[in-house]
Design a protein around this motif. Structure first.
Motif, PDB file in Angstrom:
ATOM      1  N   UNK A  43       0.667  -1.191  -0.105  1.00 54.80           N
ATOM      2  CA  UNK A  43      -0.150  -0.147  -0.056  1.00 54.80           C
ATOM      3  C   UNK A  43       0.687   1.357  -0.073  1.00 54.80           C
ATOM      4  N   UNK A  44       0.734   2.171   1.009  1.00 54.27           N
ATOM      5  CA  UNK A  44       1.490   3.437   0.840  1.00 54.27           C
ATOM      6  C   UNK A  44       2.960   3.254   0.701  1.00 54.27           C
ATOM      7  N   UNK A  45       3.331   2.111   1.303  1.00 56.69           N
ATOM      8  CA  UNK A  45       4.937   2.110   1.382  1.00 56.69           C
ATOM      9  C   UNK A  45       5.421   1.769  -0.304  1.00 56.69           C
ATOM     10  N   UNK A  46       4.607   1.069  -0.829  1.00 59.01           N
ATOM     11  CA  UNK A  46       4.898   0.698  -2.217  1.00 59.01           C
ATOM     12  C   UNK A  46       4.299   1.567  -3.281  1.00 59.01           C
ATOM     13  N   UNK A  47       3.662   2.749  -2.877  1.00 61.13           N
ATOM     14  CA  UNK A  47       2.956   3.659  -3.770  1.00 61.13           C
ATOM     15  C   UNK A  47       3.197   5.063  -3.335  1.00 61.13           C
ATOM     16  N   UNK A  48       4.372   5.495  -3.413  1.00 61.75           N
ATOM     17  CA  UNK A  48       4.631   6.843  -2.959  1.00 61.75           C
ATOM     18  C   UNK A  48       5.509   7.659  -4.104  1.00 61.75           C
ATOM     19  N   UNK A 147      16.165  11.277  -4.046  1.00 55.24           N
ATOM     20  CA  UNK A 147      15.052  10.363  -4.354  1.00 55.24           C
ATOM     21  C   UNK A 147      15.548   8.728  -4.101  1.00 55.24           C
ATOM     22  N   UNK A 148      14.615   8.052  -4.011  1.00 59.57           N
ATOM     23  CA  UNK A 148      14.928   6.459  -3.836  1.00 59.57           C
ATOM     24  C   UNK A 148      13.872   5.614  -3.995  1.00 59.57           C
ATOM     25  N   UNK A 149      14.277   4.301  -4.008  1.00 55.23           N
ATOM     26  CA  UNK A 149      13.352   3.526  -4.177  1.00 55.23           C
ATOM     27  C   UNK A 149      12.950   2.800  -3.141  1.00 55.23           C
ATOM     28  N   UNK A 150      11.894   3.042  -2.422  1.00 53.47           N
ATOM     29  CA  UNK A 150      11.454   2.833  -0.921  1.00 53.47           C
ATOM     30  C   UNK A 150      11.174   1.196  -0.979  1.00 53.47           C
ATOM     31  N   UNK A 348      -2.685   5.834  -2.590  1.00 59.25           N
ATOM     32  CA  UNK A 348      -3.879   6.508  -1.477  1.00 59.25           C
ATOM     33  C   UNK A 348      -3.266   6.762  -0.231  1.00 59.25           C
ATOM     34  N   UNK A 349      -3.630   8.049   0.276  1.00 57.50           N
ATOM     35  CA  UNK A 349      -2.805   8.301   1.518  1.00 57.50           C
ATOM     36  C   UNK A 349      -3.785   8.291   2.544  1.00 57.50           C
ATOM     37  N   UNK A 350      -3.326   7.628   3.636  1.00 56.53           N
ATOM     38  CA  UNK A 350      -4.114   7.433   4.928  1.00 56.53           C
ATOM     39  C   UNK A 350      -3.929   8.718   5.804  1.00 56.53           C
ATOM     40  N   UNK A 377       0.315   8.211   9.945  1.00 56.72           N
ATOM     41  CA  UNK A 377       1.754   8.572   9.610  1.00 56.72           C
ATOM     42  C   UNK A 377       1.775   8.827   7.970  1.00 56.72           C
ATOM     43  N   UNK A 378       1.352  10.028   7.623  1.00 53.69           N
ATOM     44  CA  UNK A 378       1.517  10.462   6.244  1.00 53.69           C
ATOM     45  C   UNK A 378       2.924  10.731   5.892  1.00 53.69           C
ATOM     46  N   UNK A 379       2.901  11.354   4.823  1.00 58.72           N
ATOM     47  CA  UNK A 379       4.344  11.761   4.491  1.00 58.72           C
ATOM     48  C   UNK A 379       4.846  13.227   5.406  1.00 58.72           C
ATOM     49  N   UNK A 380       5.917  12.975   5.737  1.00 61.06           N
ATOM     50  CA  UNK A 380       7.013  12.275   5.438  1.00 61.06           C
ATOM     51  C   UNK A 380       7.383  10.866   5.995  1.00 61.06           C
ATOM     52  N   UNK A 381       6.281   9.935   6.079  1.00 61.87           N
ATOM     53  CA  UNK A 381       6.567   8.984   6.837  1.00 61.87           C
ATOM     54  C   UNK A 381       7.524   7.744   6.410  1.00 61.87           C
ATOM     55  N   UNK A 382       7.680   7.872   5.118  1.00 62.32           N
ATOM     56  CA  UNK A 382       8.770   7.031   4.487  1.00 62.32           C
ATOM     57  C   UNK A 382      10.194   7.388   4.862  1.00 62.32           C
TER      58      UNK A 382
END
Ligand SMILES: Cc1cc2nc3c(=O)[nH]c(=O)nc-3n(C[C@H](O)[C@H](O)[C@H](O)COP(=O)(O)OP(=O)(O)OC[C@H]3O[C@@H](n4cnc5c(N)ncnc54)[C@H](O)[C@@H]3O)c2cc1C
Length: 402
Positions: A43-48, A147-150, A348-350, A377-382
């Motif tokens: 989810x969010x961690x793979x779609x940011x 930038x990075x690939x999380x 999709x942001x929580x 835990x929205x952005x910049x949560x990653x």
């Protein structure tokens, strides 16, 4: 029945980082991480956007500000240690006209107060050197934004968990939490699991999971905001050298559509922010009646809608009309044309919303006797994932001791 000292619910960046942190400190604990999907980071961690933020935007002293500034530093160190590639390509936040200059100045002062290194206020000439296709009369240049690939970061966190003896159990959805004495029973789709301590990091479902443990509730509810990206046609990638961001609306927690270079060399434009009709609804037409019903029957939603209806309608319109989306993007890159944009991914942001209709701005973690819930835990949560994990484990460590 399986028994663990600690169970972490949720296999996104926050859950993985937290499980990793627990085992780093106490490798003898029996720990399991439960994830409902067949894989972690779905989810969010793979779609940011894949940005390593520096901490410019956030209220000085807030958890977000502290965790992002430290998180940026720690993310780079972690990636250096693990051989994960990133690119400190830098970013510009551009003011389009005089009316945006006071907000740009405020942002610069905020970033400086947060201790962000290297920020510089630049004029048109320098902006043209950095980003020849960007509009704007003045900008903040943040040379250390990266930038990075999380996805690679999630895999490295998962490796550390397994190496320290933790189990990652996928296809395991938690449907109930029953606390009795010093133990919590997690009711799951693969059977009951007992834990001495439970930490939940459920992203888009964090409110539902927190509510399972009953007790005092602050009434905060997750409202999902979908963001769609367009991708620049490969021949047009040269139009964006790094990251181009607008001056954000201070009333709104999202940063506004921006141009982002990715580690694969693509350039993404977006994401916008529209109410998603399903918490995991990545398509425009995806509707989940339970999710939509939960949003529409929540008083906080209507209070928020009254406040932001104008912004919300404009975002919806842009979502359905590529022409309107293009008009917004052309404010920042006037030479852009409709056929330069190809359909891109979505996320999709929580976003936690309080009953009084306020979008919860900061990270939010609630602690019970033998449970901790990450509620927002929205952005910049990653970027901040390892620091958020440390904050959680600092608070619960005493209770975890074997
Ligand atoms: C569009 C978008 C762009 C973003 N851009 C950036 C950026 O550039 N930089 C940045 O720092 N941050 C960014 N973020 C924010 C960042 O991605 C999130 O803060 C971070 O991924 C949150 O991680 P998480 O673990 O809390 O949530 P998630 O990654 O959503 O993970 C939660 C997990 O819990 C699981 N789960 C839920 N319910 C259950 C259950 N009942 N049982 C078992 N498992 C369950 C889910 O399946 C999911 O895997 C962005 C977010 C979005 C959406």
């Amino acid at each position: 029945m399986k028994q663990y000292d600690v169970v972490v619910v949720g296999g996104g960046l926050i859950g993985l980082a937290t499980a990793r942190e627990v085992l780093k400190r106490q490798p003898d604990l029996r720990l399991a991480l439960l994830e409902k999907e067949p894989e972690i980071a779905r989810h969010q961690s793979g779609h940011n956007s894949g940005v390593i933020h520096t901490g410019i935007y956030y209220t000085p002293g807030s958890m977000k500000a502290k965790a992002c500034v430290a998180g940026h530093r720690e993310m780079l160190a972690f990636c250096d240690e693990r051989g994960i590639q990133y690119d400190l390509c830098g970013k510009v936040i551009v003011a389009l006209d005089e009316s945006e200059l006071p907000r740009l100045q405020n942002l610069y002062e905020r970033g400086t107060a947060n201790g962000v290194q290297g920020l510089e206020m630049i004029g048109q000439e320098r902006l043209r050197e950095l980003e020849p296709y960007a509009a704007g009369i003045k900008a903040i240049h943040s040379p250390n934004t990266g930038i990075i690939d999380y996805g690679q970061v999630t895999c490295a966190y998962a490796d550390d968990i397994r190496e320290n003896g933790g189990e990652i159990i996928t296809n395991c959805k938690v449907t109930g939490l029953v606390e009795h004495g010093n133990t919590t029973t997690l009711v799951t789709t693969i059977g009951d699991i007992d834990a001495e301590f439970v930490i939940t990091c459920g992203g888009l479902h964090s409110d539902r999971i927190a509510n399972m443990s009953g007790g005092e509730s602050d009434g905060v509810q997750i409202v999902p905001f979908r963001g769609d990206y367009y991708v620049l046609r490969p021949e047009k990638r040269h139009m964006c050298k790094s990251l181009i961001y607008p001056v954000p609306d201070p009333e709104f927690p999202f940063l506004g559509v921006h141009f982002t270079k990715t580690m694969r060399g693509e350039v993404w434009a977006g994401p916008n922010a529209v109410l998603a009709f399903a918490r995991e609804g990545y398509g425009r037409w995806q509707v989940n009646p339970r999710d939509l019903g939960a949003a529409l029957t929540f008083g906080g939603f209507w209070k928020m809608a009254r406040q932001y209806w104008r912004t919300g309608m404009a975002e919806m319109y842009r979502d359905y009309s590529k022409g309107a989306y293009l008009t917004e993007l052309r404010r920042y890159m006037p030479a852009l044309r409709g056929d330069d944009l190809l359909p891109g991914p979505s996320g999709v942001r929580a976003q936690a919303l309080s009953p009084d209709g306020k979008l919860v701005d900061d990270f939010l973690i609630k602690h019970g006797e033998r449970v901790a819930h990450v509620r927002n835990a929205p952005s910049p949560g990653a970027t901040s994932s390892m620091v958020i994990a440390r904050m959680i484990v600092d608070t619960v460590e005493q209770k975890l001791a074997v």
